[in-house]
Design a protein around this motif. Structure first.
Motif, mmCIF file in Angstrom:
data_model
loop_
_atom_site.group_PDB
_atom_site.id
_atom_site.type_symbol
_atom_site.label_atom_id
_atom_site.label_comp_id
_atom_site.label_asym_id
_atom_site.label_seq_id
_atom_site.Cartn_x
_atom_site.Cartn_y
_atom_site.Cartn_z
ATOM 1 N N UNK A 126 5.411 -8.667 -10.778
ATOM 2 C CA UNK A 126 4.229 -7.821 -10.636
ATOM 3 C C UNK A 126 3.774 -7.870 -9.185
ATOM 4 N N UNK A 127 2.977 -6.891 -8.794
ATOM 5 C CA UNK A 127 2.382 -6.864 -7.465
ATOM 6 C C UNK A 127 0.937 -7.328 -7.569
ATOM 7 N N UNK A 128 0.509 -8.070 -6.573
ATOM 8 C CA UNK A 128 -0.916 -8.364 -6.426
ATOM 9 C C UNK A 128 -1.331 -7.752 -5.098
ATOM 10 N N UNK A 129 -2.344 -6.894 -5.134
ATOM 11 C CA UNK A 129 -2.816 -6.238 -3.924
ATOM 12 C C UNK A 129 -3.916 -7.059 -3.274
ATOM 13 N N UNK A 130 -3.804 -7.204 -1.977
ATOM 14 C CA UNK A 130 -4.817 -7.901 -1.188
ATOM 15 C C UNK A 130 -4.961 -7.164 0.131
ATOM 16 N N UNK A 131 -6.164 -6.737 0.445
ATOM 17 C CA UNK A 131 -6.430 -5.971 1.662
ATOM 18 C C UNK A 131 -5.529 -4.743 1.778
ATOM 19 N N UNK A 132 -5.262 -4.093 0.642
ATOM 20 C CA UNK A 132 -4.467 -2.873 0.640
ATOM 21 C C UNK A 132 -2.970 -3.083 0.733
ATOM 22 N N UNK A 133 -2.505 -4.334 0.694
ATOM 23 C CA UNK A 133 -1.075 -4.622 0.791
ATOM 24 C C UNK A 133 -0.570 -5.256 -0.500
ATOM 25 N N UNK A 134 0.629 -4.828 -0.960
ATOM 26 C CA UNK A 134 1.189 -5.422 -2.181
ATOM 27 C C UNK A 134 1.993 -6.684 -1.873
ATOM 28 N N UNK A 135 1.812 -7.691 -2.680
ATOM 29 C CA UNK A 135 2.599 -8.918 -2.612
ATOM 30 C C UNK A 135 3.269 -9.085 -3.965
ATOM 31 N N UNK A 136 4.580 -9.346 -3.961
ATOM 32 C CA UNK A 136 5.345 -9.456 -5.199
ATOM 33 C C UNK A 136 5.331 -10.880 -5.717
ATOM 34 N N UNK A 137 5.085 -11.026 -7.011
ATOM 35 C CA UNK A 137 5.092 -12.325 -7.680
ATOM 36 C C UNK A 137 6.013 -12.262 -8.884
ATOM 37 N N UNK A 138 6.592 -13.402 -9.240
ATOM 38 C CA UNK A 138 7.445 -13.519 -10.419
ATOM 39 C C UNK A 138 6.664 -14.145 -11.558
ATOM 40 N N UNK A 139 6.903 -13.648 -12.766
ATOM 41 C CA UNK A 139 6.370 -14.312 -13.954
ATOM 42 C C UNK A 139 7.202 -15.570 -14.208
ATOM 43 N N UNK A 140 6.631 -16.553 -14.892
ATOM 44 C CA UNK A 140 7.433 -17.714 -15.286
ATOM 45 C C UNK A 140 8.619 -17.275 -16.153
ATOM 46 N N UNK B 276 -1.027 0.240 -3.657
ATOM 47 C CA UNK B 276 -2.348 -0.382 -3.820
ATOM 48 C C UNK B 276 -3.497 0.597 -3.614
ATOM 49 N N UNK B 277 -3.248 1.897 -3.684
ATOM 50 C CA UNK B 277 -4.268 2.878 -3.331
ATOM 51 C C UNK B 277 -5.355 3.078 -4.373
ATOM 52 N N UNK B 278 -5.101 2.747 -5.624
ATOM 53 C CA UNK B 278 -6.099 3.046 -6.647
ATOM 54 C C UNK B 278 -7.134 1.940 -6.840
ATOM 55 N N UNK B 279 -7.088 0.902 -6.023
ATOM 56 C CA UNK B 279 -8.082 -0.168 -6.102
ATOM 57 C C UNK B 279 -7.755 -1.258 -7.100
ATOM 58 N N UNK B 280 -6.634 -1.133 -7.823
ATOM 59 C CA UNK B 280 -6.255 -2.170 -8.780
ATOM 60 C C UNK B 280 -5.785 -3.412 -8.045
ATOM 61 N N UNK B 281 -5.979 -4.567 -8.664
ATOM 62 C CA UNK B 281 -5.547 -5.822 -8.062
ATOM 63 C C UNK B 281 -4.139 -6.186 -8.497
ATOM 64 N N UNK B 282 -3.816 -5.992 -9.778
ATOM 65 C CA UNK B 282 -2.496 -6.324 -10.309
ATOM 66 C C UNK B 282 -1.800 -5.054 -10.764
ATOM 67 N N UNK B 283 -0.580 -4.841 -10.254
ATOM 68 C CA UNK B 283 0.166 -3.618 -10.520
ATOM 69 C C UNK B 283 1.527 -3.998 -11.112
ATOM 70 N N UNK B 284 1.979 -3.322 -12.163
ATOM 71 C CA UNK B 284 3.315 -3.610 -12.702
ATOM 72 C C UNK B 284 4.405 -3.306 -11.672
#
Length: 77
Positions: free
Chosen positions: A38-52, A23-31
């Protein structure tokens, strides 16, 4: 007790450095390496989510999309 505390601290430090690098580059959604996630970054931490089911993450438009439109170059489930 001392060694288990040190080990827990070491694991936390390693996880924190990996999390901050994702999450270092400031992006919110990371492949993710897996096209269906995909990862969603919040407060510098990645959270993993599944696509439908049946969709892949499209890093160009930051949404889950049809596989043939996703452009995903990672692992395909």
């Amino acid at each position: 007790m001392f060694y288990s505390t040190c080990l827990a601290f070491l694991v936390l430090v390693v996880y924190s450095s990996q999390a901050s690098s994702i999450c270092s580059d400031g992006a919110t959604y990371i492949p993710h390496e897996d096209c269906t996630k995909f990862y969603q970054c919040s407060n510098g931490r990645p959270y993993t989510f599944d696509c439908p089911a049946g969709l892949y993450f499209n890093p160009g438009i930051f949404v889950c999309d049809w596989p043939e439109h996703s452009g995903c170059q990672g692992v395909r489930s």
